[in-house]
Design a protein around this motif. Structure first.
Motif, short mmCIF file in Angstrom:
data_model
loop_
_atom_site.label_atom_id
_atom_site.label_comp_id
_atom_site.label_asym_id
_atom_site.label_seq_id
_atom_site.Cartn_x
_atom_site.Cartn_y
_atom_site.Cartn_z
N ALA A 128 -30.20 -56.44 -1.44
CA ALA A 128 -29.20 -57.47 -1.72
C ALA A 128 -27.94 -56.84 -2.32
CB ALA A 128 -29.79 -58.52 -2.66
N ALA A 169 -26.32 -59.95 2.73
CA ALA A 169 -26.60 -60.01 1.30
C ALA A 169 -27.20 -61.36 0.93
CB ALA A 169 -25.33 -59.74 0.51
N TYR A 189 -21.78 -59.69 3.65
CA TYR A 189 -22.13 -60.83 2.81
C TYR A 189 -23.21 -61.73 3.41
CZ TYR A 189 -18.00 -59.30 0.30
OH TYR A 189 -17.11 -58.55 -0.39
N THR A 202 -26.10 -54.44 0.36
CA THR A 202 -25.34 -55.14 1.41
C THR A 202 -24.14 -55.87 0.82
OG1 THR A 202 -27.00 -56.91 1.23
CG2 THR A 202 -27.23 -55.37 3.07
N GLU A 203 -24.28 -56.39 -0.39
CA GLU A 203 -23.15 -57.03 -1.05
C GLU A 203 -22.04 -56.00 -1.31
OE1 GLU A 203 -21.92 -59.37 -5.17
OE2 GLU A 203 -23.93 -58.52 -4.95
#
Length: 418
Positions: free
Chosen positions: A346, A358, A355, A349-350
């Motif tokens: 999470a 995420a 997004y 990827t953020e």
């Protein structure tokens, strides 16, 4: 040349065909003593089928001899014919002198099968017949030790040791050290280990003493003992990890790192050594070395969870989010899925501005980390950034409840409510 000596020569050749050819004639001509002696030789050398043949012949000649029932039962157990072996043991007359031996044989069998209650029952029956027999008491202690009843086992060992009982090649002092260590009575165990080491330096005893002293918080003694063990047996692989841990407890991190590296030169396939080397390298600020060691640990065991978590945490600290994703994808290719890694994905990827991905990972992670304050703190701000204020308010309220002393969470709740 006597027939018995001829048979011994045939056995030495290993020629089974010749052995079978001459065995029948030997059984017809040899005395009972010679036949029994031949059975013992055959059994000792692993010729179990032939040993059973001799015992069957002796049983034919001496149908009322209980020792033959026991001997044949033992051979049949070795051959995997347990049912027939048990039947023979149950035929032994309870009034015979050999009955206790039959009970012990049954107890040994049940113990090997993991049927500890049945083994204990036979052992107790034998002790009712010979309550003061030291070897029976020792066998009872061994059974108690194996089944985790350490205090009861220790009492018997203590009594036998106090009466100077000798049990073959077994050291009762070592047994006492082992049983107290197994029962987490490390200070007492250490006392017996030291007594044992005064008698003889043995690698296993040195390691046991070091382990007990480590658990008792006597780290300098653990270090001294393990260094001695290394000198006595440099290939005692278990010593290196415990030595490194002992040095670290004494805040001698450089020495700990040296010990673990030395261990890896001896055993390059121990994943625990690589993991600990990675942790020590991190502690010393050697991030790249830590990564290499952790990667080696995972290469040895792709599902080595502790190493994976440490490496993921290191990548995150280094803000190497691509490496987090690559590692997860490699694990995924091995059909390995572990929810503890979802928060890492999470965050990664953020950070890489993926997004939608995420959001998926945060939602997955929330299922298992709904009570984890550190995760929730990241999740709430992600939701705010993505415009999901209603969901963020739920998380913020949870944070305010979990950490009421932190005013920031209450301010966040009020802000989201407005």
């Amino acid at each position: 040349m006597p027939a018995y000596e001829q048979m011994l020569q045939v056995i030495e050749t290993g020629n089974l065909q010749l052995l079978h050819q001459q065995l029948s004639q030997f059984l017809l001509e040899a005395s009972l003593e010679e036949q029994y002696a031949l059975y013992e030789q055959l059994a000792q050398l692993g010729f179990l089928q032939e040993a059973d043949e001799v015992l069957q012949h002796l049983q034919f000649l001496l149908p009322d001899e209980p020792q033959l029932l026991i001997d044949r039962a033992i051979v049949l157990m070795e051959l995997g014919q347990e049912d027939e072996a048990l039947s023979l043991l149950l035929e032994v007359d309870p009034k015979s002198e050999e009955y206790v031996q039959a009970l012990l044989t049954l107890a040994d069998y049940y113990q090997m099968q993991g049927l500890f209650e049945a083994a204990a029952k036979r052992m107790d029956e034998a002790l009712t017949i010979l309550p003061n027999e030291p070897l029976l008491q020792f066998a009872k202690a061994e059974l108690l030790f194996e089944t985790g009843r350490f205090l009861e086992a220790a009492r018997i060992y203590e009594d036998l040791h106090a009466h100077n009982v000798q049990v073959d090649d077994v050291s009762l002092i070592e047994r006492l050290a082992e049983v107290y260590r197994a029962g987490a009575a490390y200070e007492t165990a250490l006392q017996y280990y030291k007594q044992a080491l005064e008698q003889e330096l043995k690698p296993d005893v040195l390691f046991g003493a070091a382990y007990a002293s480590f658990q008792a918080g006597e780290y300098p003694y653990a270090i001294t003992t393990l260094e001695q063990l290394k000198t006595l047996d440099p290939d005692y692989f278990s010593a290196y990890l415990l030595l490194a841990q002992s040095y670290e407890m004494e805040e001698q991190v450089e020495q700990a790192y040296k010990a673990i590296q030395e261990g890896l030169t001896r055993d390059e396939y121990d994943k625990a050594l690589y993991l600990y080397a990675g942790k020590l390298a991190l502690k010393m600020g050697k991030a790249q070395e830590a990564i290499q060691y952790l990667q080696e640990a995972i290469a040895l065991d792709p599902e080595y969870m502790e190493a994976i978590i440490v490496l993921m945490s290191l990548y995150r600290k280094e803000e190497n989010y691509e490496a987090i994703i690559q590692l997860y994808q490699a694990l995924e290719n091995e059909q390995f899925d572990w929810s503890a890694l979802y928060p890492f994905m999470a965050k990664a990827t953020e950070a890489l501005e993926l997004y939608d991905e995420a959001a998926k990972w945060y939602d997955l992670a929330y299922q298992d980390f709904a009570e984890d304050v550190a995760f929730l703190a990241e999740y709430v701000y992600f939701l705010i950034e993505e415009g999901h204020r209603d969901q963020a308010l739920i998380i913020a309220r949870k944070l305010a409840q979990e950490e009421p002393a932190i005013e920031n969470w209450q301010h966040l709740v009020e802000s989201l409510q407005q």
